[in-house]
Design an enzyme around this catalytic site. Structure first.
Site, PDB file in Angstrom:
ATOM      1  N   CYS A 106      -4.683  -6.855   4.363  1.00 14.85           N
ATOM      2  CA  CYS A 106      -4.752  -7.270   5.770  1.00 14.85           C
ATOM      3  C   CYS A 106      -6.019  -8.091   6.022  1.00 14.85           C
ATOM      4  O   CYS A 106      -6.105  -9.223   5.572  1.00 14.85           O
ATOM      5  CB  CYS A 106      -4.632  -6.063   6.696  1.00 14.85           C
ATOM      6  N   HIS A 208       0.061  -3.445   4.882  1.00 20.87           N
ATOM      7  CA  HIS A 208      -0.783  -2.289   4.588  1.00 20.87           C
ATOM      8  C   HIS A 208      -0.089  -1.362   3.593  1.00 20.87           C
ATOM      9  O   HIS A 208       0.507  -0.354   3.985  1.00 20.87           O
ATOM     10  CB  HIS A 208      -1.097  -1.521   5.869  1.00 20.87           C
ATOM     11  N   GLU A 210      -1.283   0.855   1.669  1.00 23.71           N
ATOM     12  CA  GLU A 210      -1.847   2.207   1.643  1.00 23.71           C
ATOM     13  C   GLU A 210      -1.139   3.149   2.615  1.00 23.71           C
ATOM     14  O   GLU A 210      -1.119   4.374   2.404  1.00 23.71           O
ATOM     15  CB  GLU A 210      -3.357   2.168   1.921  1.00 23.71           C
TER      16      GLU A 210
END
Length: 236
Positions: A106, A208, A210
């Site tokens: 990001c 994202h 994660e």
């Protein structure tokens, strides 16, 4: 051989004088077999630390100062942190020179682009509309599809060219920096992934991973790929 040491940038200094980072980044690196080391901005001895790293993750967070890329002020720009901008630009420049395996997520993808001479879209809805939502109001994650360029490094890592990904941003790359190639796009044309052509492992993703890596192996593969590249870099 010991596991590779992966530096992970943190958010800047908050109002309560604390540095902050969502734990999902650390968890994803540990699942991949790496040792996470948090890198708060403003370190005066950064060079002494960087030579010990085998990999680097530039994390998400607030917006870059638009002055860094010749952009314009916009009311949607938030959490501008000059100390963090300066520190992370130096990290990208170190990575580009040293060939350190690097993943930008990001904001991290955006800082890679700006540090190497590219520009950003200050507020994505102004450029591509809102047919595809890249975040929910006021500032919440959502998801949309991503399509990768066949044969790109990222597609080889993920073993997939089209998938759903968690999205949480209102800015994106406008003009890629010299040496960066856009290899992933959202359905509205937004640049979602870049790779550095003459770097052995430098990838930026606008989504994202994660957020989904614990439940979805596809997104964990990105961290696995970084740690694998870091292990190879360590051996060399």
């Amino acid at each position: 051989m010991s596991p590779p040491l992966i530096g992970i940038t943190t958010y800047g200094r908050g109002e309560n004088n604390r540095f902050y980072l969502p734990a999902q980044y650390v968890d994803a690196v540990r699942r991949a077999g790496g040792i996470p080391l948090l890198l708060p901005p403003g370190e005066p001895h950064a060079e002494s630390l960087l030579v010990q790293l085998e990999g680097l993750i530039l994390t998400g967070g607030g917006d870059l100062d638009p002055a860094l890329y010749g952009g314009a002020p916009h009311p949607a720009i938030y959490m501008v942190d000059p100390e963090r901008d300066k520190s992370e630009i130096a990290l990208v420049q170190y990575s580009a020179q040293s060939a350190l395996p690097t993943l930008g997520i990001c904001r991290g993808s955006q800082i890679i682009n700006v540090a190497l001479g590219g520009t950003l879209i200050e507020h994505l809805p102004d450029a591509v509309g809102e047919t595809i939502l890249h975040r929910l109001p006021p500032r919440e994650p959502t998801q949309h599809s991503i399509r990768l360029t066949p044969g790109c490094r990222l597609a080889e890592i993920l073993f997939q060219e089209e998938f759903l990904a968690p999205s949480w941003h209102h800015q994106a790359i406008r003009r890629p920096a010299p040496g960066l190639k856009v290899v992933g796009q959202a359905p509205d044309g937004t640049a979602e992934a870049v790779e550095m052509s003459d770097h052995p492992w430098l990838i930026g993703v606008q989504w994202h991973p994660e957020l989904a890596a614990a439940e979805e192996p596809l997104h964990q593969k990105l961290f696995n790929g970084l740690v694998s590249a870091a292990s190879e870099w360590k051996r060399r």
